[in-house]
Design a protein around this motif. Structure first.
Motif, PDB file in Angstrom:
ATOM      1  N   VAL A  67       0.821  -1.177   0.136  1.00 11.23           N
ATOM      2  CA  VAL A  67      -0.012   0.036  -0.036  1.00 11.23           C
ATOM      3  C   VAL A  67       1.063   1.405   0.048  1.00 11.23           C
ATOM      4  N   ILE A  68       1.948   1.167   1.008  1.00  9.51           N
ATOM      5  CA  ILE A  68       2.777   2.397   0.940  1.00  9.51           C
ATOM      6  C   ILE A  68       3.558   2.590  -0.289  1.00  9.51           C
ATOM      7  N   GLU A  69       4.064   1.647  -1.089  1.00 11.72           N
ATOM      8  CA  GLU A  69       4.659   1.517  -2.390  1.00 11.72           C
ATOM      9  C   GLU A  69       3.831   2.130  -3.335  1.00 11.72           C
ATOM     10  N   LEU A  70       2.493   1.628  -3.471  1.00  8.14           N
ATOM     11  CA  LEU A  70       1.729   1.923  -4.508  1.00  8.14           C
ATOM     12  C   LEU A  70       0.747   3.127  -4.406  1.00  8.14           C
TER      13      LEU A  70
ATOM     14  N   LEU B  59      -4.847   1.504  -1.858  1.00  9.55           N
ATOM     15  CA  LEU B  59      -5.369   0.356  -1.093  1.00  9.55           C
ATOM     16  C   LEU B  59      -5.707  -0.696  -2.348  1.00  9.55           C
ATOM     17  N   GLY B  60      -6.377  -0.232  -3.074  1.00  7.33           N
ATOM     18  CA  GLY B  60      -7.085  -1.091  -4.274  1.00  7.33           C
ATOM     19  C   GLY B  60      -5.936  -1.490  -5.333  1.00  7.33           C
ATOM     20  N   ARG B  61      -4.884  -0.583  -5.703  1.00  5.47           N
ATOM     21  CA  ARG B  61      -3.781  -1.343  -6.383  1.00  5.47           C
ATOM     22  C   ARG B  61      -3.141  -2.209  -5.678  1.00  5.47           C
ATOM     23  N   ALA B  62      -2.930  -2.240  -4.290  1.00  9.37           N
ATOM     24  CA  ALA B  62      -2.267  -3.154  -3.506  1.00  9.37           C
ATOM     25  C   ALA B  62      -2.914  -4.410  -3.338  1.00  9.37           C
ATOM     26  N   ALA B  63      -4.329  -4.435  -3.414  1.00  5.12           N
ATOM     27  CA  ALA B  63      -5.174  -5.556  -3.369  1.00  5.12           C
ATOM     28  C   ALA B  63      -4.871  -6.397  -4.454  1.00  5.12           C
ATOM     29  N   GLN B  64      -4.957  -5.559  -5.707  1.00  2.00           N
ATOM     30  CA  GLN B  64      -4.820  -6.307  -7.083  1.00  2.00           C
ATOM     31  C   GLN B  64      -3.490  -6.863  -7.175  1.00  2.00           C
ATOM     32  N   ALA B  65      -2.289  -6.146  -6.518  1.00  2.00           N
ATOM     33  CA  ALA B  65      -0.870  -6.939  -6.748  1.00  2.00           C
ATOM     34  C   ALA B  65      -0.971  -8.113  -6.000  1.00  2.00           C
TER      35      ALA B  65
ATOM     36  N   GLY C 138      -2.643  -1.229  17.651  1.00  2.00           N
ATOM     37  CA  GLY C 138      -3.334  -0.307  18.583  1.00  2.00           C
ATOM     38  C   GLY C 138      -3.435   0.959  18.109  1.00  2.00           C
ATOM     39  N   THR C 139      -3.214   1.100  16.847  1.00  2.00           N
ATOM     40  CA  THR C 139      -3.406   2.702  16.250  1.00  2.00           C
ATOM     41  C   THR C 139      -3.456   2.522  14.664  1.00  2.00           C
ATOM     42  N   PRO C 140      -4.025   3.452  14.182  1.00  2.00           N
ATOM     43  CA  PRO C 140      -4.039   3.416  12.695  1.00  2.00           C
ATOM     44  C   PRO C 140      -2.627   3.369  11.925  1.00  2.00           C
ATOM     45  N   VAL C 141      -2.483   2.716  10.863  1.00  2.00           N
ATOM     46  CA  VAL C 141      -1.342   2.510  10.314  1.00  2.00           C
ATOM     47  C   VAL C 141      -1.300   3.558   8.805  1.00  2.00           C
ATOM     48  N   LEU C 142      -2.659   3.655   8.439  1.00  2.00           N
ATOM     49  CA  LEU C 142      -2.903   4.312   7.086  1.00  2.00           C
ATOM     50  C   LEU C 142      -3.768   5.444   7.250  1.00  2.00           C
ATOM     51  N   GLN C 143      -3.500   6.389   6.574  1.00  2.00           N
ATOM     52  CA  GLN C 143      -4.394   7.628   6.453  1.00  2.00           C
ATOM     53  C   GLN C 143      -5.087   7.502   5.163  1.00  2.00           C
ATOM     54  N   ARG C 144      -6.215   7.395   5.102  1.00  2.00           N
ATOM     55  CA  ARG C 144      -7.124   7.075   3.856  1.00  2.00           C
ATOM     56  C   ARG C 144      -7.804   8.492   3.317  1.00  2.00           C
TER      57      ARG C 144
ATOM     58  N   ALA D 173      -9.472  10.338  -0.661  1.00  2.00           N
ATOM     59  CA  ALA D 173      -9.900  10.318  -1.986  1.00  2.00           C
ATOM     60  C   ALA D 173      -8.953  10.033  -3.141  1.00  2.00           C
ATOM     61  N   LEU D 174      -7.375  10.627  -2.507  1.00  2.00           N
ATOM     62  CA  LEU D 174      -6.160  10.493  -3.580  1.00  2.00           C
ATOM     63  C   LEU D 174      -5.646   9.137  -3.144  1.00  2.00           C
ATOM     64  N   GLY D 175      -5.876   8.433  -2.265  1.00  2.00           N
ATOM     65  CA  GLY D 175      -5.417   7.138  -2.017  1.00  2.00           C
ATOM     66  C   GLY D 175      -4.997   6.903  -0.557  1.00  2.00           C
ATOM     67  N   SER D 176      -3.966   6.007  -0.260  1.00  2.00           N
ATOM     68  CA  SER D 176      -3.743   5.643   1.224  1.00  2.00           C
ATOM     69  C   SER D 176      -2.154   6.424   1.509  1.00  2.00           C
ATOM     70  N   ARG D 177      -1.964   6.976   2.592  1.00  2.00           N
ATOM     71  CA  ARG D 177      -0.749   7.072   2.970  1.00  2.00           C
ATOM     72  C   ARG D 177      -0.379   6.507   4.376  1.00  2.00           C
ATOM     73  N   PRO D 178       1.002   6.572   4.704  1.00  2.00           N
ATOM     74  CA  PRO D 178       1.322   5.740   5.977  1.00  2.00           C
ATOM     75  C   PRO D 178       1.173   6.807   7.393  1.00  2.00           C
ATOM     76  N   THR D 179       0.474   6.542   8.159  1.00  2.00           N
ATOM     77  CA  THR D 179       0.651   7.567   9.439  1.00  2.00           C
ATOM     78  C   THR D 179       2.196   7.536  10.124  1.00  2.00           C
ATOM     79  N   SER D 180       2.498   8.099  10.946  1.00  2.00           N
ATOM     80  CA  SER D 180       3.586   7.809  11.675  1.00  2.00           C
ATOM     81  C   SER D 180       3.869   6.482  12.219  1.00  2.00           C
ATOM     82  N   ALA D 181       2.864   6.224  12.864  1.00  2.00           N
ATOM     83  CA  ALA D 181       2.818   4.551  13.376  1.00  2.00           C
ATOM     84  C   ALA D 181       2.917   3.741  12.227  1.00  2.00           C
TER      85      ALA D 181
END
Length: 303
Positions: free
Chosen positions: A19-22, A25-31, A51-57, A59-67
């Motif tokens: 997800v972070i590379e692509l 989440l949709g493109r990662a699921a496809q991969a 215990g905390t979110p790892v992705l910030q979702r 409309a433009l996609g998903s980015r990793p949170t600091s965690a």
């Protein structure tokens, strides 16, 4: 030290890295060849463990949170180690599947195994097969001791401690030289057979066991008294052809000799000794790899 149940599993960590590379989440699921709902569920489970979110979702996609960035950094080494392990195990499987040891009874080795081996090599080119031959008692002992993953026997039943599957049918025949007195008979009786010393395989062979088991069922007081015991099928045939006496042999072994007229099959009234040839392996296990393939080939009807 045991791994904590709160450590994420490898597929979830691998998906996070994708997800972070692509960036999606949709493109990662496809991969990863999974559906987007399955990918979302996998990430939610990962977040529950962390215990905390790892992705910030968005409309433009998903980015990793600091965690998420921290988890991804830790996951990178874990995934790379898993990939190295996967490659090493693949090599180990390839090496294992490129060789096989098998043990089989004499009749099977001589008259069936060459056909099986030809088909096995078509299915698994380059496979190296180490074949050990012996009587059925030897085969059963070798498989029970774990020296071979699979064996092939001729006995009337599966020995204790082994599991098995019938792979072929055979019949034991009484055969004589064409000039023997029995060769001109329409049939002989069971009593005549039981009172005649015969050329037979050694104790422990499947043919010997099946023959004695069947004759004793028809003549309970009969005591075996072989004229000659030989461990070689060829030696038994030669002795019978030479007029030493009647022999008990597999129909697989004598078919060419009956067709050529160098041996004659003797009908015994009320007696037919049919038997199953079996693949055997340790009870509680199943053949795998080349052993499984060989068993499947052996079970196929012969043309």
């Amino acid at each position: 030290m045991r791994i904590s149940p709160r450590v994420p599993d490898l597929p979830a960590l691998d998906l996070l890295l994708s997800v972070i590379e692509l960036g999606s989440l949709g493109r990662a699921a496809q991969a990863h060849n999974i559906s987007q709902p399955s990918a979302s569920s996998r990430i939610r489970y990962l977040e529950q463990l962390v215990g905390t979110p790892v992705l910030q979702r968005s409309a433009l996609g998903s980015r990793p949170t600091s965690a998420g960035k921290l988890v991804a950094t830790l996951a990178q080494d874990v995934i790379e180690s898993a990939q190295r392990m996967d490659a090493a195990l693949a090599t180990l499987r390839d090496e294992h599947n490129s060789q096989m040891s098998v043990v089989a009874s004499q009749t099977i080795v001589e008259y069936l195994f060459p056909h099986w081996l030809k088909d096995l090599r078509l299915r698994t080119p380059g496979i190296a097969v180490a074949l050990d031959a012996g009587n059925s008692a030897h085969v059963a002992a070798a498989v029970l001791e774990g020296r071979f993953p699979i064996g092939f026997i001729e006995g009337p039943r599966v020995p204790r401690g082994l599991a098995g599957k019938a792979v072929a049918q055979d019949e034991l025949l009484v055969v004589v030289a064409p000039r023997h007195a029995w060769a001109g008979r329409t049939a002989i009786t069971i009593e005549e057979l039981a009172s005649t010393d015969l050329i037979q395989r050694e104790q422990g062979s499947g043919a010997r066991t099946a023959f004695e088991h069947t004759v004793k069922a028809h003549a309970p007081g009969w005591t075996p008294s072989p004229l000659l015991e030989l461990a070689s099928t060829t030696a038994i045939k030669n002795a019978a052809m030479g007029g030493v006496g009647p022999a008990v042999m597999s129909s697989l072994a004598v078919a060419p000799d009956l067709a050529a007229g160098t041996l004659t099959a003797v009908t015994v009234s009320g007696l037919r000794i049919r038997r199953r040839l079996r693949a055997v392996w340790p009870a509680g296990q199943r053949p795998v790899g080349p052993a499984r393939d060989l068993c499947a080939i052996a079970c196929r009807p012969r043309p």
